[in-house]
Write a protein that holds these residues in place. Sequence first.
Motif, mmCIF file in Angstrom:
data_model
loop_
_atom_site.group_PDB
_atom_site.id
_atom_site.type_symbol
_atom_site.label_atom_id
_atom_site.label_comp_id
_atom_site.label_asym_id
_atom_site.label_seq_id
_atom_site.Cartn_x
_atom_site.Cartn_y
_atom_site.Cartn_z
ATOM 1 N N THR A 246 -25.846 55.415 -21.604
ATOM 2 C CA THR A 246 -26.390 54.207 -20.973
ATOM 3 C C THR A 246 -25.318 53.201 -20.554
ATOM 4 O O THR A 246 -25.642 52.181 -19.953
ATOM 5 C CB THR A 246 -27.363 53.501 -21.944
ATOM 6 O OG1 THR A 246 -26.657 53.169 -23.146
ATOM 7 C CG2 THR A 246 -28.541 54.386 -22.288
ATOM 8 N N HIS A 248 -23.314 52.881 -18.268
ATOM 9 C CA HIS A 248 -23.130 52.589 -16.840
ATOM 10 C C HIS A 248 -24.214 51.658 -16.278
ATOM 11 O O HIS A 248 -24.120 51.249 -15.118
ATOM 12 C CB HIS A 248 -23.157 53.900 -16.048
ATOM 13 C CG HIS A 248 -24.492 54.583 -16.098
ATOM 14 N ND1 HIS A 248 -24.910 55.322 -17.194
ATOM 15 C CD2 HIS A 248 -25.518 54.637 -15.201
ATOM 16 C CE1 HIS A 248 -26.117 55.807 -16.967
ATOM 17 N NE2 HIS A 248 -26.521 55.391 -15.771
ATOM 18 N N THR A 250 -26.466 48.586 -15.088
ATOM 19 C CA THR A 250 -26.050 47.292 -14.549
ATOM 20 C C THR A 250 -26.874 46.155 -15.151
ATOM 21 O O THR A 250 -27.858 46.382 -15.862
ATOM 22 C CB THR A 250 -26.233 47.279 -13.023
ATOM 23 O OG1 THR A 250 -27.643 47.444 -12.733
ATOM 24 C CG2 THR A 250 -25.451 48.410 -12.365
#
Length: 329
Positions: A246, A248, A250
Amino acid sequence: MNPKAKTGVTVLVSILLAVALIWWAMRGLDLEKTRASLQEANYLWIAISVILGIAAYYLRSERWRLLLDAMDHPTKSSHAFYAICMNYFWNLLIPRSGEIARCTTLYTLNKTPVEKSFGTVISERVIDLICLVIIALLAVLFNFNLILQLFGKVMSVRSEQEEGNYFFVVIIGALLIFLAGCILFWKKLKNLSFFPRIKQFLYGIRQGLISIFRLKKSGLFIFYTFLIWVFYFFMTYVIIFALPETAHLTLSEGLYLLLVGSIGMVIPASGGIGAFHSAMRLGFEVLGLGGDVGVNFAFLVHTPHALIALVLGLICLSFIYSEKRKKRK
């Protein structure tokens, strides 16, 4: 049904619901793989999440004090913090009981009338609902496709349980009949012995809601509210760095996860157990990361904060008991 029996039934139902939801969230998962993933998580980020959670407790207690001050019931910081901890502690045991526990705790400590403090709690809930709506709008704005997919997934689950729709129809019908009865028999209701108590309680709630407009430090109240929700967001968001699957994600996807988790916590299971995990499973399936990652993430977010609510609640119970003993002496 007497109050104790009613409470017992409520606890039993909420526990059964939690068990059913945990089963639903965990079904089909490789438990050994889940255990290994949780063991390999970076617990530094979980510690940061816990610190943010405790800070949010304190900010909530300080914000509540501003509302109580506006009603001419000044409260010590420690008393407000104990009461907030009791709120989260009792919500773990009996769903939706925390707000009453908070008010009765404050009455025990400094004799603030329950109906007035409960009015300020409702004021807080109104403000927090507005904040949640803003979060939802931001989540939809930045993750419109994800929200659509999530809605479609939820509807596909609901379609397997069509009979659930009839439950809501019955509830709405019962409420309409109750309101009609109150209107038709209003004069008789006013003559009942318990009516003055209900009137006094509703008056206290009204005064609590009005307290928002009597705030002496409205800017500080807004600042506390903003910080509370910033902390809530990062309590969830920092956990993404605890798992390699997880890391990555945003900030905008963090908003999506906060909304998904908030929706899960609305379900009246004990302490959100199972409900939060089921919501995260669906949410992560929509993200394309798989339900197993969602359940792992849910455990890393929910379990530490449930333990903090339990530990802080027990510690504050001992402090409250100590203060009561001193007053008796």
